[in-house]
Design a protein around this motif. Structure first.
Motif, PDB file in Angstrom:
ATOM      1  N   GLU A  37      -8.435  10.430   2.355  1.00  0.00           N
ATOM      2  CA  GLU A  37      -8.506  11.665   1.580  1.00  0.00           C
ATOM      3  C   GLU A  37      -9.555  11.544   0.466  1.00  0.00           C
ATOM      4  O   GLU A  37     -10.344  12.464   0.236  1.00  0.00           O
ATOM      5  N   ALA A  38      -9.573  10.418  -0.224  1.00  0.00           N
ATOM      6  CA  ALA A  38     -10.581  10.191  -1.267  1.00  0.00           C
ATOM      7  C   ALA A  38     -11.983  10.166  -0.652  1.00  0.00           C
ATOM      8  O   ALA A  38     -12.935  10.710  -1.229  1.00  0.00           O
ATOM      9  N   LEU A  39     -12.104   9.566   0.520  1.00  0.00           N
ATOM     10  CA  LEU A  39     -13.381   9.520   1.223  1.00  0.00           C
ATOM     11  C   LEU A  39     -13.863  10.925   1.564  1.00  0.00           C
ATOM     12  O   LEU A  39     -15.041  11.248   1.381  1.00  0.00           O
ATOM     13  N   GLU A  40     -12.963  11.766   2.038  1.00  0.00           N
ATOM     14  CA  GLU A  40     -13.319  13.155   2.352  1.00  0.00           C
ATOM     15  C   GLU A  40     -13.823  13.883   1.108  1.00  0.00           C
ATOM     16  O   GLU A  40     -14.804  14.623   1.163  1.00  0.00           O
ATOM     17  N   ARG A  41     -13.165  13.681  -0.008  1.00  0.00           N
ATOM     18  CA  ARG A  41     -13.583  14.316  -1.265  1.00  0.00           C
ATOM     19  C   ARG A  41     -14.962  13.812  -1.690  1.00  0.00           C
ATOM     20  O   ARG A  41     -15.816  14.589  -2.116  1.00  0.00           O
ATOM     21  N   ALA A  42     -15.184  12.515  -1.588  1.00  0.00           N
ATOM     22  CA  ALA A  42     -16.472  11.940  -1.987  1.00  0.00           C
ATOM     23  C   ALA A  42     -17.584  12.416  -1.059  1.00  0.00           C
ATOM     24  O   ALA A  42     -18.681  12.754  -1.528  1.00  0.00           O
ATOM     25  N   ARG A  43     -17.319  12.479   0.229  1.00  0.00           N
ATOM     26  CA  ARG A  43     -18.335  12.959   1.178  1.00  0.00           C
ATOM     27  C   ARG A  43     -18.682  14.412   0.914  1.00  0.00           C
ATOM     28  O   ARG A  43     -19.833  14.806   1.027  1.00  0.00           O
ATOM     29  N   ALA A  44     -17.685  15.220   0.568  1.00  0.00           N
ATOM     30  CA  ALA A  44     -17.925  16.640   0.281  1.00  0.00           C
ATOM     31  C   ALA A  44     -18.871  16.788  -0.908  1.00  0.00           C
ATOM     32  O   ALA A  44     -19.677  17.717  -0.947  1.00  0.00           O
ATOM     33  N   GLN A  45     -18.785  15.873  -1.861  1.00  0.00           N
ATOM     34  CA  GLN A  45     -19.657  15.935  -3.034  1.00  0.00           C
ATOM     35  C   GLN A  45     -21.067  15.415  -2.745  1.00  0.00           C
ATOM     36  O   GLN A  45     -21.985  15.733  -3.489  1.00  0.00           O
ATOM     37  N   THR A  46     -21.245  14.634  -1.685  1.00  0.00           N
ATOM     38  CA  THR A  46     -22.559  14.091  -1.390  1.00  0.00           C
ATOM     39  C   THR A  46     -23.349  14.977  -0.439  1.00  0.00           C
ATOM     40  O   THR A  46     -24.544  14.805  -0.307  1.00  0.00           O
ATOM     41  N   GLN A  47     -22.689  15.935   0.201  1.00  0.00           N
ATOM     42  CA  GLN A  47     -23.372  16.823   1.137  1.00  0.00           C
ATOM     43  C   GLN A  47     -24.042  17.977   0.407  1.00  0.00           C
ATOM     44  O   GLN A  47     -23.490  18.514  -0.550  1.00  0.00           O
ATOM     45  N   GLN A 107      -9.357  -1.071  -7.758  1.00  0.00           N
ATOM     46  CA  GLN A 107      -7.895  -1.084  -7.904  1.00  0.00           C
ATOM     47  C   GLN A 107      -7.254  -0.041  -6.994  1.00  0.00           C
ATOM     48  O   GLN A 107      -6.228  -0.294  -6.364  1.00  0.00           O
ATOM     49  N   PHE A 108      -7.859   1.139  -6.921  1.00  0.00           N
ATOM     50  CA  PHE A 108      -7.358   2.208  -6.051  1.00  0.00           C
ATOM     51  C   PHE A 108      -7.309   1.731  -4.599  1.00  0.00           C
ATOM     52  O   PHE A 108      -6.309   1.902  -3.908  1.00  0.00           O
ATOM     53  N   ILE A 109      -8.400   1.129  -4.142  1.00  0.00           N
ATOM     54  CA  ILE A 109      -8.457   0.674  -2.753  1.00  0.00           C
ATOM     55  C   ILE A 109      -7.419  -0.410  -2.491  1.00  0.00           C
ATOM     56  O   ILE A 109      -6.805  -0.444  -1.431  1.00  0.00           O
ATOM     57  N   TYR A 110      -7.191  -1.267  -3.460  1.00  0.00           N
ATOM     58  CA  TYR A 110      -6.184  -2.323  -3.323  1.00  0.00           C
ATOM     59  C   TYR A 110      -4.780  -1.736  -3.166  1.00  0.00           C
ATOM     60  O   TYR A 110      -3.979  -2.229  -2.382  1.00  0.00           O
ATOM     61  N   GLU A 111      -4.491  -0.647  -3.893  1.00  0.00           N
ATOM     62  CA  GLU A 111      -3.146  -0.070  -3.907  1.00  0.00           C
ATOM     63  C   GLU A 111      -2.919   1.030  -2.879  1.00  0.00           C
ATOM     64  O   GLU A 111      -1.784   1.253  -2.459  1.00  0.00           O
ATOM     65  N   ALA A 112      -3.956   1.736  -2.490  1.00  0.00           N
ATOM     66  CA  ALA A 112      -3.799   2.946  -1.670  1.00  0.00           C
ATOM     67  C   ALA A 112      -3.574   2.626  -0.198  1.00  0.00           C
ATOM     68  O   ALA A 112      -4.110   1.656   0.343  1.00  0.00           O
ATOM     69  N   ASP A 113      -2.810   3.493   0.441  1.00  0.00           N
ATOM     70  CA  ASP A 113      -2.662   3.383   1.888  1.00  0.00           C
ATOM     71  C   ASP A 113      -3.884   4.011   2.562  1.00  0.00           C
ATOM     72  O   ASP A 113      -4.731   4.626   1.901  1.00  0.00           O
ATOM     73  N   MET A 151       0.840  -1.172   0.000  1.00  0.00           N
ATOM     74  CA  MET A 151       0.000   0.000   0.000  1.00  0.00           C
ATOM     75  C   MET A 151       0.886   1.237   0.000  1.00  0.00           C
ATOM     76  O   MET A 151       1.894   1.281   0.691  1.00  0.00           O
ATOM     77  N   SER A 152       0.442   2.205  -0.778  1.00  0.00           N
ATOM     78  CA  SER A 152       1.228   3.421  -0.882  1.00  0.00           C
ATOM     79  C   SER A 152       0.335   4.576  -1.290  1.00  0.00           C
ATOM     80  O   SER A 152      -0.858   4.417  -1.519  1.00  0.00           O
ATOM     81  N   ARG A 153       0.958   5.718  -1.388  1.00  0.00           N
ATOM     82  CA  ARG A 153       0.261   6.907  -1.858  1.00  0.00           C
ATOM     83  C   ARG A 153       0.081   6.763  -3.365  1.00  0.00           C
ATOM     84  O   ARG A 153       1.052   6.578  -4.090  1.00  0.00           O
ATOM     85  N   VAL A 154      -1.164   6.802  -3.816  1.00  0.00           N
ATOM     86  CA  VAL A 154      -1.471   6.714  -5.241  1.00  0.00           C
ATOM     87  C   VAL A 154      -2.353   7.906  -5.609  1.00  0.00           C
ATOM     88  O   VAL A 154      -2.999   8.492  -4.740  1.00  0.00           O
ATOM     89  N   PRO A 155      -2.378   8.270  -6.887  1.00  0.00           N
ATOM     90  CA  PRO A 155      -3.201   9.407  -7.297  1.00  0.00           C
ATOM     91  C   PRO A 155      -4.695   9.155  -7.051  1.00  0.00           C
ATOM     92  O   PRO A 155      -5.186   8.042  -7.242  1.00  0.00           O
ATOM     93  N   ILE A 156      -5.380  10.200  -6.652  1.00  0.00           N
ATOM     94  CA  ILE A 156      -6.830  10.143  -6.473  1.00  0.00           C
ATOM     95  C   ILE A 156      -7.447  10.810  -7.696  1.00  0.00           C
ATOM     96  O   ILE A 156      -7.408  12.031  -7.828  1.00  0.00           O
ATOM     97  N   THR A 157      -8.000  10.015  -8.575  1.00  0.00           N
ATOM     98  CA  THR A 157      -8.581  10.561  -9.802  1.00  0.00           C
ATOM     99  C   THR A 157     -10.040  10.967  -9.569  1.00  0.00           C
ATOM    100  O   THR A 157     -10.677  10.554  -8.587  1.00  0.00           O
ATOM    101  N   ASP A 158     -10.557  11.760 -10.498  1.00  0.00           N
ATOM    102  CA  ASP A 158     -11.967  12.144 -10.427  1.00  0.00           C
ATOM    103  C   ASP A 158     -12.865  10.914 -10.507  1.00  0.00           C
ATOM    104  O   ASP A 158     -13.900  10.853  -9.830  1.00  0.00           O
ATOM    105  N   ALA A 179      -4.270   6.570   4.558  1.00  0.00           N
ATOM    106  CA  ALA A 179      -4.371   8.033   4.480  1.00  0.00           C
ATOM    107  C   ALA A 179      -4.898   8.476   3.120  1.00  0.00           C
ATOM    108  O   ALA A 179      -5.702   9.410   3.029  1.00  0.00           O
ATOM    109  N   THR A 180      -4.482   7.818   2.071  1.00  0.00           N
ATOM    110  CA  THR A 180      -4.943   8.164   0.725  1.00  0.00           C
ATOM    111  C   THR A 180      -6.418   7.807   0.568  1.00  0.00           C
ATOM    112  O   THR A 180      -7.197   8.576   0.002  1.00  0.00           O
ATOM    113  N   TYR A 181      -6.828   6.640   1.082  1.00  0.00           N
ATOM    114  CA  TYR A 181      -8.246   6.272   1.037  1.00  0.00           C
ATOM    115  C   TYR A 181      -9.067   7.301   1.797  1.00  0.00           C
ATOM    116  O   TYR A 181     -10.112   7.745   1.327  1.00  0.00           O
TER     117      TYR A 181
END
Length: 73
Positions: free
Chosen positions: A58-68, A46-52, A1-8, A54-56
Motif C-alpha cells: 500500500e505504501a509502495l502504491e502511494r509512493a508510485r502515484a507520487q512519482t508518476q 523502521q516501517f519496513i521492519y514492522e510492516a506486513d 510483522m503487522s499493519r502499521v500506520p503509513i505516514t507521509d 500488504a502494508t508495504y
C-alpha cells in the motif's frame, strides 16, 4: 510483522528510494529496507521492519502515484 500506520514521511522516503534506482525490484521490501538505511531514511527502515507485506505494498502504491506524471495517473 503487522499493519502499521503509513505516514507521509514513509511515503516520501519510499518515493526517494524508488527515484534513486537502488532497487532491482520495487516489491523487494528487504532491499527497500537496506536502501532506506543507506540513504539515512530511518522512519522508512523502521516501517519496513514492522510492516506486513500488504502494508508495504500500500505504501509502495502511494509512493508510485507520487512519482508518476499527472498525465499517466
Amino acid at each position: 510483522m503487522s499493519r502499521v500506520p503509513i505516514t507521509d514521511a514513509v511515503v516520501e522516503q519510499l518515493k526517494d528510494v524508488l527515484e534513486t534506482d537502488l532497487l532491482d525490484d520495487e516489491h523487494n521490501y528487504m532491499g527497500a529496507g537496506f536502501a532506506a538505511q543507506d540513504l539515512g531514511h530511518e522512519e522508512l527502515a523502521q516501517f519496513i521492519y514492522e510492516a506486513d507485506a500488504a502494508t508495504y505494498y500500500e505504501a509502495l502504491e502511494r509512493a508510485r502515484a507520487q512519482t508518476q506524471p499527472e498525465s499517466t495517473r
